[in-house]
Write an enzyme that holds these catalytic residues in place. Sequence first.
Site, mmCIF file in Angstrom:
data_model
loop_
_atom_site.group_PDB
_atom_site.id
_atom_site.type_symbol
_atom_site.label_atom_id
_atom_site.label_comp_id
_atom_site.label_asym_id
_atom_site.label_seq_id
_atom_site.Cartn_x
_atom_site.Cartn_y
_atom_site.Cartn_z
ATOM 1 N N GLU A 1 0.712 -1.236 -0.035
ATOM 2 C CA GLU A 1 0.061 0.072 -0.166
ATOM 3 C C GLU A 1 0.837 1.195 -0.060
ATOM 4 O O GLU A 1 1.651 1.281 0.781
ATOM 5 C CB GLU A 1 -1.072 0.028 1.262
ATOM 6 C CG GLU A 1 -1.916 1.078 0.968
ATOM 7 C CD GLU A 1 -3.000 1.157 2.436
ATOM 8 O OE1 GLU A 1 -3.794 2.083 2.460
ATOM 9 O OE2 GLU A 1 -3.080 0.018 2.929
ATOM 10 N N LYS A 19 -8.670 -1.362 0.874
ATOM 11 C CA LYS A 19 -9.547 -1.512 1.692
ATOM 12 C C LYS A 19 -10.505 -2.750 1.034
ATOM 13 O O LYS A 19 -10.999 -2.318 -0.088
ATOM 14 C CB LYS A 19 -10.492 -0.617 2.176
ATOM 15 C CG LYS A 19 -10.217 0.309 3.346
ATOM 16 C CD LYS A 19 -10.393 -0.631 4.478
ATOM 17 C CE LYS A 19 -9.330 -0.151 5.804
ATOM 18 N NZ LYS A 19 -8.243 -0.852 5.740
#
Length: 356
Positions: A128, A146
Amino acid sequence: APLVTPLEYKDRVDRCMELISAGETYEVCLTGQLAAPLPPSLDPFLLYTQLRRENPAPFSGFWRHDPRRQLRPRGADEGEGEGGLSPGVLPSTLPVGEPGLSSAVAGRGRSRLSTLAPAIALCCSSPERFLRVARANGVVESKPIKGTVRRGQTPAEDARLAAGLAACEKNRAENLMIVDLVRNDISRVTRPGSVQVPRLMAVESYATVHQLVSTITGVLDEGKDAIDAVIAAFPGGSMTGAPKKRTMEIIDRLEGGQARGPYSGALGYIAMDGLAADLNIVIRTAVCAPGIVTVGAGGAIVALSDREKEYEEMMLKARAVAGAVGGRRSGEEKEEEEGREGAGVELEMEDMLLVQ
């Protein structure tokens, strides 16, 4: 620190959902940490290279602060500088810990690691990007993750799981709420009208999981630089939930006021002139201190969450690290490494304790 049992973690999921129903928050990134003894013969850099082989990720990094050489086995390479980086590893700033959730590296808060020793090493295999600021055009980019599901055992199952992730109402809700939060964070330092979402909820596949990833961009406003952007966006919304400030207060209470340390902070660089930066989110990371290694993991709790599935997701993410550094090497590789002091570590999930 007290042991946090699976039941206690699931009870915290229930409490998050109660607070969501009461209108206190609408998404909470709840986490826990697994811990195990760190063999004194293990060089954390070897652990990092093993993790990188087993769980490759685009925003990986290794960082070590070890002024007293407490994390280096005898005979280890002496060529590394006192403050930190092994040869061939991209340079980084001091890892940034979560304000409110505290920072072991900066010496704030009540982290387990800060009480053990000043020596610390981060073996990070993060997928990420927290924030990038491009020098050439001032473009700010964030890529929050997410939504997570495991990889399949067969190509057909793998494709089915990826498609299911992309269509899942609960995972899409998780992602969309954080996209809105990050858009708001970035808009504080970018030109009006420049914030865009060129990629929304794209499925990215890694060694052990599929994940939903969105990309948010903007152009720095006049008089703003990379440091302003980091201040506006930190801590990363994917590790807090939304709304950010209130949810961080909830997290601090639910996680027992225990600091997360470097986990869920950021690792990367900020240029000396403040005109460029690239930082990850510190997830999928083994945090090493003398005698102990911890692995943080968690997930976003929303109104559609299920306590059993949230616990399973947290453990799935932890296995991406604990499994990679604990015994998935082939018999041939193990035999080859037997004679090398500190090469590899057996870090099995059942040997780790869920702690807070």
